[in-house]
Design a protein around this motif. Structure first.
Motif, mmCIF file in Angstrom:
data_model
loop_
_atom_site.group_PDB
_atom_site.id
_atom_site.type_symbol
_atom_site.label_atom_id
_atom_site.label_comp_id
_atom_site.label_asym_id
_atom_site.label_seq_id
_atom_site.Cartn_x
_atom_site.Cartn_y
_atom_site.Cartn_z
ATOM 1 N N VAL A 165 1.142 4.813 6.766
ATOM 2 C CA VAL A 165 1.367 6.262 6.895
ATOM 3 C C VAL A 165 2.836 6.551 7.161
ATOM 4 O O VAL A 165 3.451 7.411 6.507
ATOM 5 C CB VAL A 165 0.485 6.841 8.022
ATOM 6 N N LEU A 166 3.434 5.821 8.114
ATOM 7 C CA LEU A 166 4.846 6.054 8.434
ATOM 8 C C LEU A 166 5.743 5.710 7.253
ATOM 9 O O LEU A 166 6.773 6.351 7.039
ATOM 10 C CB LEU A 166 5.246 5.232 9.659
ATOM 11 N N ALA A 184 0.823 -1.210 0.000
ATOM 12 C CA ALA A 184 0.000 0.000 0.000
ATOM 13 C C ALA A 184 0.857 1.261 0.000
ATOM 14 O O ALA A 184 0.594 2.212 -0.757
ATOM 15 C CB ALA A 184 -0.934 -0.001 1.209
ATOM 16 N N SER A 185 1.893 1.295 0.831
ATOM 17 C CA SER A 185 2.736 2.493 0.901
ATOM 18 C C SER A 185 3.534 2.684 -0.384
ATOM 19 O O SER A 185 3.738 3.827 -0.830
ATOM 20 C CB SER A 185 3.671 2.422 2.115
ATOM 21 N N SER A 186 3.966 1.585 -0.999
ATOM 22 C CA SER A 186 4.710 1.699 -2.257
ATOM 23 C C SER A 186 3.811 2.214 -3.371
ATOM 24 O O SER A 186 4.184 3.104 -4.143
ATOM 25 C CB SER A 186 5.296 0.337 -2.652
ATOM 26 N N ALA A 223 -4.309 5.842 1.744
ATOM 27 C CA ALA A 223 -3.847 4.490 1.420
ATOM 28 C C ALA A 223 -4.091 3.512 2.556
ATOM 29 O O ALA A 223 -4.257 2.310 2.324
ATOM 30 C CB ALA A 223 -2.358 4.525 1.067
ATOM 31 N N SER A 224 -4.087 4.010 3.797
ATOM 32 C CA SER A 224 -4.281 3.103 4.940
ATOM 33 C C SER A 224 -5.649 2.425 4.903
ATOM 34 O O SER A 224 -5.823 1.330 5.447
ATOM 35 C CB SER A 224 -4.106 3.869 6.253
ATOM 36 N N VAL A 246 1.335 12.749 4.231
ATOM 37 C CA VAL A 246 0.309 12.485 5.250
ATOM 38 C C VAL A 246 -1.043 12.227 4.589
ATOM 39 O O VAL A 246 -1.759 11.276 4.943
ATOM 40 C CB VAL A 246 0.213 13.672 6.230
ATOM 41 N N LEU A 247 -1.388 13.057 3.618
ATOM 42 C CA LEU A 247 -2.665 12.879 2.924
ATOM 43 C C LEU A 247 -2.709 11.549 2.177
ATOM 44 O O LEU A 247 -3.689 10.797 2.267
ATOM 45 C CB LEU A 247 -2.892 14.038 1.945
#
Length: 468
Positions: free
Chosen positions: A120-121, A56-58, A94-95, A88-89
């Motif tokens: 998020v991190l 998700a973060s990628s 994505a989370s 952050v947005l």
């Protein structure tokens, strides 16, 4: 000026490469220790949560890392603040991707909460880590990796021994991210500061990031979606594993020129154009290794698992080495010169070809088909970006990669795979030197620069004493 810029790139590659090595070694030690304390199902819970967060973060990174590399040397604190706001947005949105997976396993809900925080991190960490690079804080990149490794190990062991089992492992991932982010943020803010983000700055950061996003997304899709595609069509976990491991090996081999292109972007923005060195020197390092992989792919994969010794997936992927390096260097050049429409067109072309070719070839050839699709996706956009590359260097590197392949085929009939691969890689290196891509003297000088970066050689001057 160019010599000073090359010295800075070498420092960056040295510290970032060491940080990556420490991170990978730390993960290996971590799993050796933690896997003895919990059962396999608990490990599965934690790694599933980490995989969801990583995917998700990628996929939601939106090219923000590259945008920071390009804009921080120009905008300073305004670029950092704008990228952090965008991160952050994007991270919060994505989370939500993790929520549908809450019923994956019984009692998986708490893991999803951890995964959402990791998403998020993860995007924030991407921005801040690239901000360290853009600010020339290369040794701090290394230190942040060391802190992450230590935090993961300490928190993981303590949490597992306290009875949290798999959830403790997941929390250790989150804790490692948090400590790495905290240290990196303090380091970069102390150098460039923070300011209130402006709409114009946010738009410019987003424009640069989104222009790079399709090119970056292709690698992420291959890593996650194509592996899943192979698993679905083949019905064999082994085929998916072959593709995943082969891609990871390719990314390791191409990491020196990739890191050079990343470090070279902000260095070039500051006035020392060093991007041609990323193709020339980075390619000179990567090409002999890619020839070795082509000549003996089963030997390389067999080190990881004897069951993969007969795989040819890595051989097909190794042919993508030079096109992939050329694309990454060209992307940095296009980003540097703000040729964003050309960059976006190249990225979209690559993405479309990867998706279509994978859909066609994966059902027919499984992992080999996806590897060929990846090769096509690296080759197809090159006409769009060729004018932004040093074609003389690219042609010489192409000869160094392709010329040893026919002799390797002949040698394979008479010698063992290790001898064949060593002979082919040696021939590739000889071609790199004889064609004037680099020289023994230059390689020795680069080795001295590396030693100087580590504080082991004092005679070479430095443009950034604070990074020594």
């Amino acid at each position: 000026m160019a010599e000073e810029g090359l010295g800075e790139v070498v420092r960056g590659v040295t510290w970032i490469g060491l940080g990556s090595m420490i991170s990978n070694l730390g993960k290996f030690v971590y799993w050796i220790v933690v896997a003895r304390l919990v059962d396999a199902s608990e490990v599965g819970y934690a790694t599933t949560a980490a995989s969801i967060a990583g995917a998700a973060s990628s996929l939601a990174s939106l090219g923000l890392g590259v945008a920071v590399l390009r804009e921080l040397p120009v905008m300073g604190a305004r670029a950092l603040s704008s990228a952090l706001l965008a991160a952050v947005l994007a991270g919060c949105m994505a989370s939500i991707f993790a929520l549908p997976f809450s019923s994956t396993y019984p009692g998986f809900g708490p893991y999803i909460s951890v995964a959402m925080a990791m998403i998020v991190l993860g995007i924030l960490l991407l921005v801040v880590s690239n901000a360290l690079i853009a600010a020339g804080l290369y040794r701090q990149v290394f230190i942040s990796n060391v802190l992450s490794v230590a935090t993961r190990l300490v928190v993981g062991i303590c949490a597992v021994l306290a009875g949290f089992k798999g959830l403790g492992i997941a929390v250790s991932f989150l804790a490692a991210q948090f400590v790495m982010l905290l240290y990196s943020m303090l380091a970069v803010v102390s150098r460039v500061g923070l300011s209130a983000p402006r709409l114009g700055d946010l738009v410019e950061v987003a424009r640069v990031g989104l222009s790079n996003y399709p090119l970056l997304l292709s690698d992420q899709l291959l890593l996650y979606a194509s592996t899943l595609l192979v698993a679905l069509f083949s019905g064999a976990p082994r085929a998916a594993g072959e593709l995943y491991l082969s891609l990871m090996i390719l990314l390791v081999v191409t990491s020196p020129p990739s890191i050079m292109a990343s470090v070279g972007l902000p260095v070039s923005v500051r006035g020392s154009d060093v991007l041609d060195h990323a193709l020339r020197l980075g390619g000179a390092v990567a090409i002999p290794f890619s020839v070795f992989m082509w000549a003996a792919p089963g030997l390389v994969l067999g080190v990881i698992s004897g069951e993969l010794a007969g795989s040819r997936v890595l051989a097909y992927l190794s042919l993508s080495t030079l096109p992939l390096v050329a694309l990454r260097v060209a992307a940095s050049r296009l980003t540097l010169e703000k040729k964003l429409r050309r960059l976006l067109a190249a990225g979209l072309a690559r993405l479309a070809i990867l998706v279509m070719a994978s859909a066609l070839l994966a059902p027919l050839m499984e992992g080999e088909g996806v590897a060929l699709a990846y090769l096509l996706s690296c080759l197809a956009p090159l006409p769009l970006v060729a004018s932004f590359l040093n074609l003389n260097t690219a042609y010489r590197l192409a000869v160094a990669q392709l010329a040893p392949l026919p002799p390797a085929i002949l040698l394979a009939h008479h010698f063992t795979p290790p001898l064949t691969a060593i002979a082919a890689a040696t021939l590739s290196l000889i071609l790199v030197l004889s064609l004037g891509v680099t020289s023994v003297r230059e390689l020795a000088r680069l080795a001295v620069m590396v030693l100087h970066s580590l504080g082991l050689w004092r005679e070479v001057s430095s443009t950034h004493p604070e990074n020594q």
